[in-house]
Design a protein around this motif. Structure first.
Motif, PDB file in Angstrom:
ATOM      1  N   HIS A 171       0.864  -1.181   0.000  1.00 53.66           N
ATOM      2  CA  HIS A 171       0.000   0.000   0.000  1.00 53.66           C
ATOM      3  C   HIS A 171       0.903   1.234   0.000  1.00 53.66           C
ATOM      4  O   HIS A 171       1.558   1.540   0.990  1.00 53.66           O
ATOM      5  CB  HIS A 171      -0.912  -0.010   1.238  1.00 53.66           C
ATOM      6  CG  HIS A 171      -1.865   1.146   1.287  1.00 53.66           C
ATOM      7  ND1 HIS A 171      -2.949   1.247   0.456  1.00 53.66           N
ATOM      8  CD2 HIS A 171      -1.875   2.262   2.057  1.00 53.66           C
ATOM      9  CE1 HIS A 171      -3.606   2.364   0.719  1.00 53.66           C
ATOM     10  NE2 HIS A 171      -2.969   3.005   1.684  1.00 53.66           N
ATOM     11  N   GLU A 172       0.936   1.923  -1.137  1.00 58.06           N
ATOM     12  CA  GLU A 172       1.842   3.063  -1.290  1.00 58.06           C
ATOM     13  C   GLU A 172       1.191   4.104  -2.188  1.00 58.06           C
ATOM     14  O   GLU A 172       0.683   3.780  -3.266  1.00 58.06           O
ATOM     15  CB  GLU A 172       3.168   2.588  -1.902  1.00 58.06           C
ATOM     16  CG  GLU A 172       4.203   3.687  -2.061  1.00 58.06           C
ATOM     17  CD  GLU A 172       5.541   3.145  -2.548  1.00 58.06           C
ATOM     18  OE1 GLU A 172       6.393   3.945  -2.946  1.00 58.06           O
ATOM     19  OE2 GLU A 172       5.721   1.906  -2.524  1.00 58.06           O
ATOM     20  N   HIS A 173       1.174   5.330  -1.722  1.00 60.94           N
ATOM     21  CA  HIS A 173       0.589   6.425  -2.508  1.00 60.94           C
ATOM     22  C   HIS A 173       0.982   7.747  -1.865  1.00 60.94           C
ATOM     23  O   HIS A 173       1.357   7.792  -0.676  1.00 60.94           O
ATOM     24  CB  HIS A 173      -0.941   6.298  -2.542  1.00 60.94           C
ATOM     25  CG  HIS A 173      -1.579   6.384  -1.192  1.00 60.94           C
ATOM     26  ND1 HIS A 173      -2.035   7.557  -0.644  1.00 60.94           N
ATOM     27  CD2 HIS A 173      -1.823   5.423  -0.255  1.00 60.94           C
ATOM     28  CE1 HIS A 173      -2.531   7.326   0.561  1.00 60.94           C
ATOM     29  NE2 HIS A 173      -2.418   6.041   0.819  1.00 60.94           N
ATOM     30  N   PRO A 174       0.910   8.853  -2.598  1.00 58.49           N
ATOM     31  CA  PRO A 174       1.166  10.167  -1.975  1.00 58.49           C
ATOM     32  C   PRO A 174       0.108  10.440  -0.911  1.00 58.49           C
ATOM     33  O   PRO A 174      -1.083  10.235  -1.137  1.00 58.49           O
ATOM     34  CB  PRO A 174       1.054  11.146  -3.153  1.00 58.49           C
ATOM     35  CG  PRO A 174       1.201  10.315  -4.373  1.00 58.49           C
ATOM     36  CD  PRO A 174       0.641   8.974  -4.045  1.00 58.49           C
ATOM     37  N   HIS A 175       0.543  10.885   0.263  1.00 60.52           N
ATOM     38  CA  HIS A 175      -0.399  11.181   1.337  1.00 60.52           C
ATOM     39  C   HIS A 175       0.143  12.331   2.180  1.00 60.52           C
ATOM     40  O   HIS A 175       1.348  12.580   2.208  1.00 60.52           O
ATOM     41  CB  HIS A 175      -0.654   9.950   2.214  1.00 60.52           C
ATOM     42  CG  HIS A 175       0.584   9.376   2.813  1.00 60.52           C
ATOM     43  ND1 HIS A 175       1.410   8.494   2.149  1.00 60.52           N
ATOM     44  CD2 HIS A 175       1.174   9.560   4.042  1.00 60.52           C
ATOM     45  CE1 HIS A 175       2.423   8.160   2.926  1.00 60.52           C
ATOM     46  NE2 HIS A 175       2.309   8.791   4.074  1.00 60.52           N
ATOM     47  N   THR A 176      -0.768  13.001   2.859  1.00 58.95           N
ATOM     48  CA  THR A 176      -0.409  14.172   3.660  1.00 58.95           C
ATOM     49  C   THR A 176      -0.692  13.895   5.125  1.00 58.95           C
ATOM     50  O   THR A 176      -1.781  13.428   5.482  1.00 58.95           O
ATOM     51  CB  THR A 176      -1.202  15.412   3.214  1.00 58.95           C
ATOM     52  OG1 THR A 176      -0.875  15.704   1.856  1.00 58.95           O
ATOM     53  CG2 THR A 176      -0.864  16.621   4.088  1.00 58.95           C
ATOM     54  N   HIS A 177       0.296  14.171   5.980  1.00 54.61           N
ATOM     55  CA  HIS A 177       0.118  14.083   7.424  1.00 54.61           C
ATOM     56  C   HIS A 177      -0.343  15.450   7.933  1.00 54.61           C
ATOM     57  O   HIS A 177       0.348  16.445   7.747  1.00 54.61           O
ATOM     58  CB  HIS A 177       1.434  13.710   8.107  1.00 54.61           C
ATOM     59  CG  HIS A 177       1.922  12.340   7.767  1.00 54.61           C
ATOM     60  ND1 HIS A 177       1.612  11.230   8.512  1.00 54.61           N
ATOM     61  CD2 HIS A 177       2.698  11.900   6.746  1.00 54.61           C
ATOM     62  CE1 HIS A 177       2.176  10.170   7.974  1.00 54.61           C
ATOM     63  NE2 HIS A 177       2.843  10.546   6.897  1.00 54.61           N
ATOM     64  N   GLU A 178      -1.504  15.462   8.553  1.00 61.71           N
ATOM     65  CA  GLU A 178      -2.000  16.703   9.137  1.00 61.71           C
ATOM     66  C   GLU A 178      -1.280  16.960  10.465  1.00 61.71           C
ATOM     67  O   GLU A 178      -0.693  16.041  11.046  1.00 61.71           O
ATOM     68  CB  GLU A 178      -3.512  16.600   9.370  1.00 61.71           C
ATOM     69  CG  GLU A 178      -4.314  16.374   8.086  1.00 61.71           C
ATOM     70  CD  GLU A 178      -4.176  17.515   7.096  1.00 61.71           C
ATOM     71  OE1 GLU A 178      -3.912  18.658   7.543  1.00 61.71           O
ATOM     72  OE2 GLU A 178      -4.298  17.273   5.881  1.00 61.71           O
TER      73      GLU A 178
END
Length: 352
Positions: free
Chosen positions: A288-295
């Motif tokens: 499971h790998e994708h661009p993501h943003t940590h808030e």
């Protein structure tokens, strides 16, 4: 496909937790074959809580401080898992033969996963869902008695209610899983132990000989206490549904130990082993790998540096690789890497 997931500490913890819990069943039956289920459950839970409590005192473990927003999840986990679950199971078992109850109890893993996916919005895909289905099918095959008797609607609903309560417990525990796992497991054991013992005495059960009491509590320390500590670690690293799926293979480990103790190899065991192996393989080979943003996120837990998710300043220098804990703030960061729905990756995903 390489089984790279085996290197994840959460996967390792979940598998060892399942091994300890599964092994506890045939050992407990051997030690206390003539004791009521409620008395046995109470002694196992109590051994877990007392043993972990002694461990924390000897180690002089730091005091655990929960924030106000964490008190409700922990209270709910203790209520559903330590009180409502056992009570509902009692009502179900009183009115239902063991053949039906053993099958219905497999619903705990299903309830845990469905709540994690659809209520608590934990990420999953078809591969993970299929793996969970294969593991549960294996558990059903292992517990199939040849002919199941469910004896009415209300006992069945009570046992399914118990499974739902434990599913809620697992999901709520995930919300406080960053805290000391030995403390969380000790609290649960010290609540569930007296509750189950009280139910046993209400049903007319009597304490077994003291040597058997000690043996049961020692078994509970490993099968319920240390196992739960490792399960909480798994919740922290791989999320609720995946940890629950790995833990669902516990009956298979118990069956293997029973064979080592003299039980025969059966066709249901072979079928269960194949189905569970398929399910575990589907989970272990997940990517499971994708661009993501940590808030922005402020919390406290054990961590080390250097680590991309923990690039924060310290009042005093901390040597690289030193495991330490303190309140810290995660700044906004967007990146791409392989990850699980762990405590730092609770982000949403696009539909589909």
């Amino acid at each position: 496909m390489r089984l790279t997931s085996l290197r994840n500490p959460g996967v390792q913890a979940a598998l060892v937790a399942a091994l300890l819990f599964g092994a506890g069943t045939p050992i407990a039956k051997l030690l206390l074959s003539d004791v009521s289920p409620w008395m046995l459950a109470g002694l196992l839970y109590l051994g877990s809580g007392v043993g972990l409590g002694i461990y924390r005192v000897v180690r002089r473990s730091a005091r655990v401080r929960l924030s106000r927003r964490e008190l409700l999840p922990l209270s709910g986990a203790v209520l559903f898992g330590g009180v409502l679950g056992p009570v509902l199971l009692m009502f179900g078992l009183v009115g239902m033969p063991a053949s039906g109850a053993s099958l219905l109890l497999n619903a705990e893993g299903v309830a845990t996963a469905l709540l994690a996916w659809f209520v608590f919005k934990e990420n999953f895909d078809r591969r993970i869902a299929l793996g969970m289905a294969a593991i549960v099918a294996g558990a059903v095959a292992l517990s199939w008695p040849g002919q199941a008797d469910f004896s009415g609607l209300w006992p069945s609903l009570a046992i399914l209610g118990a499974c739902l309560a434990w599913g809620i417990d697992n999901n709520l525990t995930r919300k406080v899983a960053l805290h000391d796992a030995t403390w969380l497991a000790a609290v649960k054991g010290l609540v569930a132990g007296p509750v189950n013992l009280a139910l046993a005495f209400l049903l007319g059960a009597a304490l077994p000989p003291l040597l058997n009491v000690f043996a049961a509590m020692l078994t509970g320390l490993f099968a319920y206490g240390i196992s739960l500590v490792l399960f909480i670690v798994a919740l922290r690293h791989i999320g609720t549904a995946r940890a629950g799926a790995y833990f669902s293979i516990a009956p298979f480990f118990g069956a293997l130990l029973a064979i080592a103790m003299g039980d025969p190899v059966t066709i249901p065991l072979i079928v269960a082993g194949v189905l569970m192996a398929l399910g575990v393989w589907l989970h272990l080979t997940e990517r499971h790998e994708h661009p993501h943003t940590h808030e922005p996120l402020a919390h406290e837990h054990w961590h080390t540096h250097p680590e991309e998710h923990h690039d924060h300043a310290h009042p005093e220098p901390v040597a690289p690789g030193t495991r330490h804990r303190h309140p810290h703030v995660h700044a906004v960061i967007t990146h791409t890497h392989e990850h699980y729905p762990d405590s730092h990756h609770r982000h949403s995903h696009p539909a589909g």
